[in-house]
Design an enzyme around this catalytic site. Structure first.
Site, PDB file in Angstrom:
ATOM      1  N   LYS A 206       0.824  -1.222   0.000  1.00  0.00           N
ATOM      2  CA  LYS A 206       0.000   0.000   0.000  1.00  0.00           C
ATOM      3  C   LYS A 206       0.855   1.269   0.000  1.00  0.00           C
ATOM      4  CE  LYS A 206      -3.744  -2.272   2.597  1.00  0.00           C
ATOM      5  NZ  LYS A 206      -3.027  -3.506   3.020  1.00  0.00           N
ATOM      6  N   PHE A 207       1.694   1.416  -1.001  1.00  0.00           N
ATOM      7  CA  PHE A 207       2.578   2.580  -1.070  1.00  0.00           C
ATOM      8  C   PHE A 207       1.775   3.883  -1.089  1.00  0.00           C
ATOM      9  CE2 PHE A 207       5.296  -0.601  -3.477  1.00  0.00           C
ATOM     10  CZ  PHE A 207       6.136  -0.846  -2.396  1.00  0.00           C
TER      11      PHE A 207
ATOM     12  N   ILE B 142       5.200  10.696  -1.818  1.00  0.00           N
ATOM     13  CA  ILE B 142       5.287  11.606  -2.951  1.00  0.00           C
ATOM     14  C   ILE B 142       5.456  10.785  -4.234  1.00  0.00           C
ATOM     15  CG2 ILE B 142       6.215  13.475  -1.526  1.00  0.00           C
ATOM     16  CD1 ILE B 142       8.975  12.841  -2.701  1.00  0.00           C
TER      17      ILE B 142
ATOM     18  N   ASN C 244       7.477  10.584  -6.822  1.00  0.00           N
ATOM     19  CA  ASN C 244       8.771  10.017  -7.192  1.00  0.00           C
ATOM     20  C   ASN C 244       9.125   8.814  -6.328  1.00  0.00           C
ATOM     21  OD1 ASN C 244      11.312  10.248  -8.790  1.00  0.00           O
ATOM     22  ND2 ASN C 244      12.207  10.601  -6.765  1.00  0.00           N
ATOM     23  N   THR C 245       8.863   8.916  -5.029  1.00  0.00           N
ATOM     24  CA  THR C 245       9.172   7.815  -4.116  1.00  0.00           C
ATOM     25  C   THR C 245       8.325   6.593  -4.427  1.00  0.00           C
ATOM     26  OG1 THR C 245       9.841   9.332  -2.359  1.00  0.00           O
ATOM     27  CG2 THR C 245       9.198   7.112  -1.693  1.00  0.00           C
TER      28      THR C 245
ATOM     29  N   THR D 152     -11.427  -2.299   4.343  1.00  0.00           N
ATOM     30  CA  THR D 152     -12.642  -3.032   4.702  1.00  0.00           C
ATOM     31  C   THR D 152     -12.924  -3.006   6.199  1.00  0.00           C
ATOM     32  OG1 THR D 152     -11.395  -5.102   4.746  1.00  0.00           O
ATOM     33  CG2 THR D 152     -12.560  -4.569   2.706  1.00  0.00           C
TER      34      THR D 152
END
Length: 247
Positions: free
Chosen positions: A73-74, A77, A79-80, A131
């Site tokens: 679940k990144f 910002i 670019n990161t 959920t």
């Protein structure tokens, strides 16, 4: 770009089941994995296990023939997140996700980062509303619409950003297919075979209900991982889906 030593992704898996691994011991996880068939399911590795065991654990699962959904679940910002998604692709995972609430620029950057991987790129999906969350939880965040409405907003944003699909509750699946199209993949946690403990998932469905609602991939954890015969449990769930009989 992908590590050439990794076993190639299993392209023949037809099962919609993704088993959520949740172990504090790598040995216990692999003991479970060795009792099931990669033709019957894919595997989900989340934050806890990836933090404990690292990329090598994912590679170990792949070497056993399993497709892996890297559920990290990144949310950062653009670019990161783009670099993180590219790293996941280089690891050879089948699916990776980001938070839709990170916005369209973040999601577009993640999608662009996968272009060099071509057909080897993983499915890129976004998380809408967890959920475990209900209307009271959303109100605490200043969101005054229902979980279904918020999920739809974020799903449309995800679709417009070019991603492959979303993680959502099965209760939103039918509506999201109408709004985003049949090709838009829906991945749903909170799936419990009839009679199972609901655990910490509030908005749940049985596998057959999820299938009928239009879910493409259903994430199931403890009903399989804590089963005395996980291979048989998997077979029973798959049979129920094929026969249209509630498991």
């Amino acid at each position: 770009m992908k590590n050439e030593n990794l076993q190639q992704k299993n392209q023949t898996v037809s099962s919609p089941i993704v088993v959520a691994l949740d172990y504090a011991s790598q040995d216990a996880a692999l003991s479970f994995v060795d009792r099931i068939d990669p033709q019957d399911c894919r595997l989900k590795v989340g934050k806890e296990m990836f933090t404990l065991f690292g990329p090598q654990f994912v590679q170990t699962l792949q070497q056993r023939g399993f497709d892996v959904f890297l559920d990290l679940k990144f949310h950062d910002i653009p670019n990161t997140v783009a670099h993180a998604v590219a790293a996941a692709a280089d690891l050879g995972v089948w699916m990776v996700n980001v938070h839709a609430s990170g916005g369209s620029r973040m999601m577009a950057a993640a999608k662009d980062a996968l272009v060099p991987f071509g057909k080897d790129a993983p499915l890129l999906i976004a998380v809408t509303v967890l959920t475990s969350m209900d209307e009271e939880d959303l109100r605490g965040l200043g969101i005054t619409v229902s979980p279904a409405e918020q999920a739809e907003r974020l799903a449309v944003l995800t679709h417009n950003s070019g991603l492959d699909g979303v993680v959502c509750s099965a209760h939103e699946a039918q509506r999201l297919k109408q709004v985003c199209g049949q090709a838009f993949k829906l991945i749903t946690p909170g799936i419990r075979p009839a009679g199972s403990d609901v655990g910490d998932q509030r908005r749940i469905m049985t596998p057959i209900q999820a299938q009928q609602a239009g879910v493409d991939y259903m994430v199931i954890g403890r009903p399989i991982t804590q089963s005395s015969d996980p291979a048989q449990t998997l077979c029973d769930i798959r049979a129920s889906l094929l026969n249209g009989i509630a498991s």
